[in-house]
Design an enzyme around this catalytic site. Structure first.
Site, PDB file in Angstrom:
ATOM      1  N   LYS A  83      -5.882 -12.796  55.906  1.00 44.56           N
ATOM      2  CA  LYS A  83      -5.441 -11.726  56.808  1.00 44.56           C
ATOM      3  C   LYS A  83      -6.271 -10.459  56.570  1.00 44.56           C
ATOM      4  CE  LYS A  83      -1.771 -10.450  53.552  1.00 44.56           C
ATOM      5  NZ  LYS A  83      -0.340 -10.630  53.235  1.00 44.56           N
ATOM      6  N   TYR A 117     -13.581  21.755  47.591  1.00 42.20           N
ATOM      7  CA  TYR A 117     -12.633  22.458  48.456  1.00 42.20           C
ATOM      8  C   TYR A 117     -11.405  22.946  47.692  1.00 42.20           C
ATOM      9  CZ  TYR A 117     -15.054  20.132  52.344  1.00 42.20           C
ATOM     10  OH  TYR A 117     -15.988  19.692  53.231  1.00 42.20           O
TER      11      TYR A 117
HETATM   12  C1  LIG Z   1      -0.296 -11.247  51.957  1.00 40.28           C
HETATM   13  C2  LIG Z   1       0.523 -12.462  51.732  1.00 40.28           C
HETATM   14  C3  LIG Z   1       0.125 -13.401  50.779  1.00 40.28           C
HETATM   15  C4  LIG Z   1      -1.005 -13.145  49.808  1.00 40.28           C
HETATM   16  O1  LIG Z   1      -0.604 -12.170  48.873  1.00 40.28           O
HETATM   17  P1  LIG Z   1      -1.497 -11.756  47.621  1.00 40.28           P
HETATM   18  O2  LIG Z   1      -0.651 -10.816  46.846  1.00 40.28           O
HETATM   19  O3  LIG Z   1      -2.691 -11.044  48.183  1.00 40.28           O
HETATM   20  O4  LIG Z   1      -1.872 -12.977  46.904  1.00 40.28           O
HETATM   21  C5  LIG Z   1       0.833 -14.597  50.711  1.00 40.28           C
HETATM   22  N1  LIG Z   1       1.896 -14.830  51.520  1.00 40.28           N
HETATM   23  C6  LIG Z   1       2.320 -13.913  52.425  1.00 40.28           C
HETATM   24  C7  LIG Z   1       3.499 -14.214  53.264  1.00 40.28           C
HETATM   25  C8  LIG Z   1       1.663 -12.701  52.557  1.00 40.28           C
HETATM   26  O5  LIG Z   1       2.095 -11.799  53.430  1.00 40.28           O
END
Ligand SMILES: *Cc1c(COP(=O)(O)O)cnc(C)c1O
Length: 365
Positions: free
Chosen positions: A37, A260
């Site tokens: 993702k 800044y």
């Molecule tokens: C993002 C996600 C993962 C992976 O999580 P990590 O902590 O990056 O290993 C797995 N299952 C679901 C449902 C997720 O949303």
């Protein structure tokens, strides 16, 4: 020769393959289904997906339908695999799901109902997963819904349930009793769907022990080099190496303000490197206090992180414009960066922007 003048993001696909193997060994027989993702946590889902397919991965997870379509297009017909969409099947998306041969992980009774209607209309069975909420309270069927569903299988007519999954809310804290509570909720629920394969663990869960692994594990961040428990893990290699050149070096006198707003008041003569990177590259500004880059064999604390410039204290290290500073990599670890910025390694990766030059190391195929 021209000096390097801009930041460079090296994405090490061989390190990715190494981490995939480490997770495979740790999963001890469970299938490793990489999570891609967010464009593979910002590192490029096409390259990451093709390389992991070449390493043996045949099942992937994305969040959005559009991510699934893009991944299917990138992998092409020559790389058959299952692509699960965690958003499931929002109303009206059946045609697109079917066209890209995606396997939605259905998250609610209305989704199940519309998936069954779509299957009936299209006249062929649809492969699906079911997400059951075991205590994260974010996504998925309630346990009550899941039991009701198992008792009236006609509601699943036309749907081939090949996966039953849930997600742990506290897997990065191995001591949390919430892990065991979710496991104990999940085990009898997945048994209601004996034909389906079960999945509970993301990166953290892979390392919680054999009870948590079931048939399929879904690591994301640890594939990309983030520790499963938000701390560096010695067996994992960094996949994202972010470096930027020094533009200038100056010594700032006591009493002077740096950058800044006057919040950084120099206390003693301070030698500072100005580095050509900033939050426009996706580095997190909040990491300025507590964060450090790596240069000339030592961690060099950040003083400011602006849009285009980082100031780092370099002491008396020999330094010259054009030399590269490591801002993420084998020494400047994403878990440390995340801790300094009050976030998680996932966010440090996914924020990396398009501005830096991108180089892929190792074969994508
Ligand atoms: C993002 C996600 C993962 C992976 O999580 P990590 O902590 O990056 O290993 C797995 N299952 C679901 C449902 C997720 O949303």
């Amino acid at each position: 020769m021209a000096l390097p003048s801009s930041a460079r993001l090296t994405i090490d696909l061989d390190a990715l393959a190494h981490n995939y193997a480490v997770l495979g060994a740790q999963a001890a027989g469970a299938e490793v289904a990489p999570v891609l993702k967010g464009d593979a946590y910002g590192l490029g889902a096409p390259q990451v997906g093709c390389r992991l397919w070449a390493e043996g991965a045949r099942r992937f997870f994305v969040a959005r339908l559009s991510e699934g379509e893009a991944l299917r297009a990138a992998l092409g017909p020559q790389r058959p695999c299952v692509i699960h969409v965690l958003d499931g099947m929002p109303a009206g998306t059946g045609e697109r799901i079917a066209a890209a041969d995606l396997t939605p992980v259905l998250t609610s009774l209305p989704q199940i109902e519309s998936a069954a209607v779509f299957a009936a209309q299209s006249g062929r069975d649809l492969n699906v997963g079911l997400h059951i909420d075991t205590g994260m309270n974010r996504q998925g069927l309630t346990p009550t819904d899941a039991r009701a569903l198992a008792q009236s299988p006609d509601r699943l007519r036309g749907l081939e349930v090949e996966l039953v999954m849930s997600h742990l809310g506290s897997a990065t804290e191995p001591q949390s009793p919430r892990n065991r509570a979710q496991l104990e909720t999940f085990a009898p629920l997945r048994a209601l769907f004996p034909g389906a394969r079960a999945s509970l663990a993301a990166s953290g869960g892979v390392f919680l022990g054999p009870d948590y692994r079931f048939d399929i594990v879904r690591p994301g961040v640890s594939l990309y080099g983030g520790g499963p428990f938000e701390r560096p893990h010695p067996d994992l290699k960094p996949v994202a190496i972010f470096e930027a050149p020094i533009l200038d070096i100056r010594t700032i006198a006591p009493g002077e303000m740096l950058g800044y707003g006057g919040s950084v008041v120099i206390q003693r003569p301070t030698r500072v490197a100005m580095v050509a990177a900033g939050y426009a590259d996706g580095l997190i500004r909040a990491g300025k206090s507590g964060g450090a880059g790596w240069f000339a064999g030592a961690a060099r604390p950040f003083l400011i992180i602006n849009m285009d410039l980082i100031a780092m204290e370099i002491g008396d290290a020999p330094a010259a414009p054009g030399q590269m500073v490591e801002l993420m990599g084998a020494n400047a670890l994403i878990d440390d960066l995340a801790e300094a910025a009050g976030t998680v390694a996932h966010e440090c990766l996914v924020r990396l922007s398009e501005r830096a030059e991108r180089i892929y190391l190792g074969e994508a195929v």
